[in-house]
Design a protein around this motif. Structure first.
Motif, short mmCIF file in Angstrom:
data_model
loop_
_atom_site.label_atom_id
_atom_site.label_comp_id
_atom_site.label_asym_id
_atom_site.label_seq_id
_atom_site.Cartn_x
_atom_site.Cartn_y
_atom_site.Cartn_z
N ASP A 53 49.44 45.54 37.24
CA ASP A 53 49.11 45.66 38.66
C ASP A 53 47.90 46.54 38.91
O ASP A 53 47.39 46.58 40.03
CB ASP A 53 50.31 46.22 39.43
N PHE A 54 47.44 47.26 37.90
CA PHE A 54 46.27 48.13 38.02
C PHE A 54 45.12 47.56 37.19
O PHE A 54 45.32 46.74 36.30
CB PHE A 54 46.60 49.55 37.57
N GLY A 55 43.93 48.03 37.49
CA GLY A 55 42.75 47.55 36.79
C GLY A 55 42.49 48.30 35.49
O GLY A 55 43.39 48.91 34.90
N ARG A 68 38.31 45.65 39.94
CA ARG A 68 39.44 46.36 40.52
C ARG A 68 40.76 45.90 39.90
O ARG A 68 40.87 45.80 38.68
CB ARG A 68 39.42 46.21 42.03
N GLU A 69 41.78 45.61 40.75
CA GLU A 69 43.10 45.31 40.19
C GLU A 69 43.21 43.92 39.59
O GLU A 69 44.20 43.60 38.93
CB GLU A 69 44.18 45.47 41.27
N SER A 70 42.21 43.06 39.79
CA SER A 70 42.27 41.69 39.26
C SER A 70 41.68 41.56 37.87
O SER A 70 41.60 40.45 37.35
CB SER A 70 41.54 40.73 40.21
#
Length: 288
Positions: A125-127, A173-175
């Motif tokens: 869920d985090f980058g 980012r998170e993706s």
């Protein structure tokens, strides 16, 4: 296939492979450095037992003086010359090894549920920003000591990959982890080519055309439908969309619902006249 998405997928996975290689190099160099530190401390202790002047504070001897402030580290090691210096040096290397193992597992993506629950910043869920910061901290911790060439190259390589991961984390980012995951890649392009479902288990159902313009499907070709409709000959004849067709559909278990009116509100509703009622009665008698 989108070429831009393909380049992003390949580039992120190349960076992940380099990150894993850098972590493995730091893992190996930490073990080598820890072994050298233990050997140097043992040699220092053995030399102190043989010659008691080593621990003297005169400072004019040729041997190493562990109490002299000019001797900050044990000769040939990264162990500081202070109380419990060997303990903290070995503990530092063990913590670095533990962190490297955790980061390697995070890069591999196993176990994903464990990281999502206990280490969310290393989960999916985090980058990549948090991962890059930890890599930079590990590299700086090793580069802050006087180490051999193997450890120096490994730490500098890991620090460079950490800076690259921080940059990629700021961009995607998170993706970032979702873009480089093979499972997400397959889900994104699974509907590009047409797929065929499993063939029906039963025989094909022929389309029967009636003389009145109606259409009906033959449900089955065996005797089950013949017992429902009465005979096989009546089954093959079309019933149309009239009252008889509705009765036949209800007998076979099908339900017919009347669609809702979709006319605008400003259109007046149709009123039933005597002529329409007479015409519908004549149609029902003809169908009978």
């Amino acid at each position: 296939m989108n070429t831009r998405q393909g380049y992003i997928f390949i580039g992120l996975n190349v960076v992940r492979a380099l990150s894993i290689i850098a972590l493995l190099l730091l893992f190996a160099s930490s073990i080598v450095t820890m072994v050298q530190d233990v050997k140097s401390v043992n040699a220092f202790i053995a030399a102190g037992k043989v010659d008691s002047n080593i621990r003297a504070t005169t400072g004019n001897g040729t041997e190493v003086d562990c109490i002299n402030v000019d001797t900050d580290y044990v000769d040939g090691s990264t162990v500081p010359n202070q109380p419990a210096g060997a303990f903290w040096a070995v503990l530092n290397r063990l913590l670095i090894i533990f962190q490297v193992i955790v980061l390697i597992m995070s890069e591999v993506g196993w176990p994903a549920a464990f990281f999502s629950r206990f280490f969310p910043i290393l989960g999916n869920d985090f980058g990549l920003g948090a991962l890059g910061v930890i890599q930079c901290l590990l590299g700086a911790a090793v580069l802050s000591h006087h180490v051999d060439e193997f450890s120096l190259v490994s730490a500098f390589f890991l620090f460079s990959i950490g800076c690259l991961n921080i940059l990629l984390g700021l961009i995607f980012r998170e993706s970032a982890k979702w873009r480089r995951a093979p499972a997400a890649w397959r889900e994104r392009f699974q509907n590009v080519l047409p797929t065929t479902g499993a063939p029906p288990s039963g025989p094909p159902r022929p389309l029967m055309m009636s003389t009145g313009g109606g259409v009906s499907w033959e449900a089955h070709r065996d005797g089950a439908d013949a017992s429902r409709s009465g005979s096989l000959g009546s089954q093959k004849s079309g019933m149309g969309f009239g009252r008889q067709g509705e009765k036949a559909a209800l007998a076979r278990g099908y339900t017919i619902t009347r669609p809702d009116e979709a006319l605008p509100t400003y259109v007046p509703k149709r009123t039933v006249t005597i002529r329409d009622s007479v015409q519908s009665a004549s149609e029902s008698e003809t169908a009978v």
